[in-house]
Write a protein that holds these residues in place. Structure first.
Motif, mmCIF file in Angstrom:
data_model
loop_
_atom_site.group_PDB
_atom_site.id
_atom_site.type_symbol
_atom_site.label_atom_id
_atom_site.label_comp_id
_atom_site.label_asym_id
_atom_site.label_seq_id
_atom_site.Cartn_x
_atom_site.Cartn_y
_atom_site.Cartn_z
ATOM 1 N N LEU A 79 0.498 -0.892 -0.089
ATOM 2 C CA LEU A 79 0.084 0.308 -0.515
ATOM 3 C C LEU A 79 0.597 1.535 0.180
ATOM 4 C CD1 LEU A 79 -2.512 1.557 -0.562
ATOM 5 C CD2 LEU A 79 -2.826 1.046 3.107
ATOM 6 N N ILE A 80 2.243 1.201 0.654
ATOM 7 C CA ILE A 80 2.442 2.120 0.693
ATOM 8 C C ILE A 80 3.613 2.450 0.122
ATOM 9 C CG2 ILE A 80 4.862 3.118 1.842
ATOM 10 C CD1 ILE A 80 4.093 1.707 3.763
ATOM 11 N N HIS A 81 3.766 1.206 -1.224
ATOM 12 C CA HIS A 81 4.075 1.439 -2.600
ATOM 13 C C HIS A 81 3.507 2.153 -3.621
ATOM 14 C CE1 HIS A 81 5.852 -0.400 -6.300
ATOM 15 N NE2 HIS A 81 6.706 0.044 -6.108
ATOM 16 N N VAL A 82 2.889 1.419 -3.327
ATOM 17 C CA VAL A 82 1.190 2.295 -3.842
ATOM 18 C C VAL A 82 1.261 3.692 -4.345
ATOM 19 C CG1 VAL A 82 -1.006 2.000 -5.083
ATOM 20 C CG2 VAL A 82 0.316 -0.194 -4.998
ATOM 21 N N LEU A 83 0.866 4.166 -2.769
ATOM 22 C CA LEU A 83 0.604 5.609 -3.099
ATOM 23 C C LEU A 83 2.128 6.215 -3.063
ATOM 24 C CD1 LEU A 83 -0.988 5.292 0.753
ATOM 25 C CD2 LEU A 83 -2.070 5.260 -1.758
ATOM 26 N N ASN A 84 3.346 5.614 -2.703
ATOM 27 C CA ASN A 84 4.425 6.396 -3.165
ATOM 28 C C ASN A 84 4.801 6.847 -4.926
ATOM 29 O OD1 ASN A 84 6.646 7.613 -2.324
ATOM 30 N ND2 ASN A 84 7.939 5.741 -3.332
ATOM 31 N N LYS A 85 4.400 5.450 -5.322
ATOM 32 C CA LYS A 85 4.602 5.972 -6.897
ATOM 33 C C LYS A 85 3.467 6.114 -7.632
ATOM 34 C CE LYS A 85 8.119 3.399 -7.485
ATOM 35 N NZ LYS A 85 9.219 4.853 -8.303
ATOM 36 N N ARG A 86 2.311 6.866 -6.532
ATOM 37 C CA ARG A 86 0.699 7.781 -7.013
ATOM 38 C C ARG A 86 -0.070 5.794 -8.438
ATOM 39 N NH1 ARG A 86 2.334 13.898 -7.970
ATOM 40 N NH2 ARG A 86 3.471 13.623 -6.274
ATOM 41 N N ARG A 87 0.169 4.693 -7.799
ATOM 42 C CA ARG A 87 -0.653 4.436 -8.974
ATOM 43 C C ARG A 87 -2.100 3.785 -8.622
ATOM 44 N NH1 ARG A 87 1.952 0.314 -11.579
ATOM 45 N NH2 ARG A 87 -0.535 -0.277 -12.316
ATOM 46 N N ARG A 88 -2.832 5.320 -8.692
ATOM 47 C CA ARG A 88 -4.648 5.599 -8.510
ATOM 48 C C ARG A 88 -4.910 4.542 -8.817
ATOM 49 N NH1 ARG A 88 -5.911 11.395 -9.704
ATOM 50 N NH2 ARG A 88 -3.935 12.125 -8.034
ATOM 51 N N ASP A 89 -4.690 3.325 -10.710
ATOM 52 C CA ASP A 89 -5.130 2.089 -10.420
ATOM 53 C C ASP A 89 -4.731 1.153 -9.718
ATOM 54 O OD1 ASP A 89 -2.345 2.576 -11.428
ATOM 55 O OD2 ASP A 89 -2.556 0.936 -12.604
ATOM 56 N N LEU A 90 -4.246 1.080 -8.206
ATOM 57 C CA LEU A 90 -4.057 -0.492 -7.686
ATOM 58 C C LEU A 90 -4.438 -0.028 -6.356
ATOM 59 C CD1 LEU A 90 -0.267 -1.066 -9.202
ATOM 60 C CD2 LEU A 90 -2.416 -2.390 -10.023
ATOM 61 N N ARG A 91 -4.854 1.177 -5.969
ATOM 62 C CA ARG A 91 -5.185 2.109 -4.584
ATOM 63 C C ARG A 91 -6.407 0.587 -4.096
ATOM 64 N NH1 ARG A 91 -6.668 8.348 -4.006
ATOM 65 N NH2 ARG A 91 -4.177 8.234 -4.878
ATOM 66 N N SER A 92 -7.364 0.911 -4.649
ATOM 67 C CA SER A 92 -8.623 -0.133 -4.515
ATOM 68 C C SER A 92 -7.981 -1.419 -4.177
ATOM 69 C CB SER A 92 -9.341 -0.575 -4.828
ATOM 70 O OG SER A 92 -10.296 0.944 -5.329
ATOM 71 N N LEU A 93 -6.884 -1.657 -5.020
ATOM 72 C CA LEU A 93 -7.007 -3.438 -4.649
ATOM 73 C C LEU A 93 -5.849 -2.903 -4.002
ATOM 74 C CD1 LEU A 93 -5.932 -4.862 -8.188
ATOM 75 C CD2 LEU A 93 -8.257 -5.778 -7.201
ATOM 76 N N ALA A 94 -5.139 -2.611 -3.733
ATOM 77 C CA ALA A 94 -4.037 -2.895 -2.179
ATOM 78 C C ALA A 94 -4.265 -2.410 -0.773
ATOM 79 C CB ALA A 94 -3.097 -1.293 -2.037
ATOM 80 N N ILE A 95 -5.481 -1.333 -1.030
ATOM 81 C CA ILE A 95 -6.498 -1.272 0.217
ATOM 82 C C ILE A 95 -7.653 -2.379 1.073
ATOM 83 C CG2 ILE A 95 -8.689 0.565 0.884
ATOM 84 C CD1 ILE A 95 -7.316 2.274 -0.190
ATOM 85 N N GLY A 96 -7.789 -3.386 -0.758
ATOM 86 C CA GLY A 96 -9.270 -4.294 -0.450
ATOM 87 C C GLY A 96 -7.576 -5.133 0.435
ATOM 88 N N GLN A 97 -7.338 -5.588 0.152
ATOM 89 C CA GLN A 97 -5.905 -6.755 0.559
ATOM 90 C C GLN A 97 -6.031 -6.276 2.438
ATOM 91 O OE1 GLN A 97 -4.193 -9.475 -0.949
ATOM 92 N NE2 GLN A 97 -5.854 -9.259 -1.690
ATOM 93 N N LEU A 98 -5.134 -5.432 2.305
ATOM 94 C CA LEU A 98 -5.462 -5.012 3.695
ATOM 95 C C LEU A 98 -6.743 -5.322 4.953
ATOM 96 C CD1 LEU A 98 -3.683 -3.975 6.015
ATOM 97 C CD2 LEU A 98 -3.945 -1.524 5.394
ATOM 98 N N LEU A 99 -7.887 -4.490 4.359
ATOM 99 C CA LEU A 99 -9.235 -4.494 4.919
ATOM 100 C C LEU A 99 -8.776 -6.020 5.284
ATOM 101 C CD1 LEU A 99 -11.132 -1.666 3.889
ATOM 102 C CD2 LEU A 99 -9.766 -1.871 6.059
ATOM 103 N N GLY A 100 -8.773 -6.401 4.321
ATOM 104 C CA GLY A 100 -9.689 -7.982 3.670
ATOM 105 C C GLY A 100 -8.488 -8.753 4.897
#
Length: 286
Positions: A79-100
């Motif tokens: 999630l930190i990597h996705v936010l740092n690289k500004r990968r908005r297309d992966l943000r929901s997937l990354a957040i979903g992993q953490l919440l799941g």
């Protein structure tokens, strides 16, 4: 790039590993090796010497719990990597992993507190299946942006949706078979109460239907080399998984084959999801 591949690959591997370690808990009868939650035993978050459940059962169950903490760490890093690289297309997937993963911890607690009732046990596996799909999507898109695929006809897309849906149904029926069979995780654990032969036949019929649909899918997309390759991989894994299922049924469901069947189910799902990704997305280098 290698670090990124390792990190995203670790997430997928650990998500699959959670299914396998959960299976180890069940087939060794270690489901209540840690009889409380979130503590392992009253007053301790780790197994203690001479606890009534036995050290082996306690550490097998505790090891499964520890894997959840590893998953939290890896999912946070992604999630930190996705936010740092500004990968908005992966943000929901990354957040979903953490919440799941956090949801898995809660569901695991419910499983223990209900003395391994088969419904939360099945839910535990099905949530893992969903998270594995998300992890596979993250891994495939780690270096690419994804655009909707527009070169396939509507029939192909509908067959693809039916294929992944039927694969999920097969897995659901597998959890019902498991919840009706002998490997409950503890001798006193509740069972669904269904006739094991009937639910096993229904599960097998769904597998046969899935293989038939896969053959039709193959014929439909035979001009697409990438889809043909991925459907071929799925077919090989599914046939091996079916063989294991029949062998374990006729040999009295031995523990080693139960473990192999769980591994097979995980690989079947990953292969099916990779087909779905190929049908729905075109990957473009960032």
């Amino acid at each position: 790039m290698k670090l990124r591949r390792f990190l995203y690959g670790a997430l997928l591997t650990l998500q699959a590993g959670l299914v396998l370690t959960g299976g180890a808990v069940r087939i060794t009868g270690s489901g209540l090796g840690c009889p409380t939650w979130p503590e392992c035993t009253p007053g301790s978050y780790t197994p203690v010497p001479h606890q009534a459940e036995g050290q082996l059962h306690a550490w097998i169950e505790f090891g499964n719990r520890l894997l959840t903490f590893a998953l939290v760490a890896v999912s946070l890093a992604i999630l930190i990597h996705v936010l740092n690289k500004r990968r908005r297309d992966l943000r929901s997937l990354a957040i979903g992993q953490l919440l799941g993963i956090l949801g898995q911890g809660v569901l695991g607690g419910i499983t223990v507190l209900t003395d391994l009732h088969p419904l939360p046990v099945a839910g535990h596996l099905l949530l893992s299946i969903i998270l594995i799909a998300g992890a596979a999507s993250l891994y495939s898109r780690r270096e690419y942006s994804a655009r909707p695929r527009t070169d396939l006809d509507k029939l192909t897309k509908r067959i693809s949706l039916l294929h992944i849906g039927l694969t999920f149904v097969v897995i659901i029926l597998g959890t019902i078979v498991t919840g009706s069979g002998p490997h409950a995780g503890d001798e006193k654990a509740q069972r669904f109460g269904f006739d094991i032969r009937v639910v096993a036949w229904l599960h097998a019929d769904a597998v046969i239907a899935l293989l038939g649909l896969t053959a039709a899918f193959f014929i439909l997309v035979r001009s697409d080399k990438e889809l043909v390759r991925r459907i071929g991989v799925f077919t090989a894994i599914a046939l091996a998984q079916g063989a294991i299922g029949y062998i374990q049924y006729f040999t009295g469901i031995p523990e080693i084959l139960v473990a192999a069947h769980l591994l097979g189910a995980t690989l079947v799902w990953i292969a099916a999801w990779r087909i779905r990704i190929t049908v729905t997305k075109t990957l473009v280098i960032q």
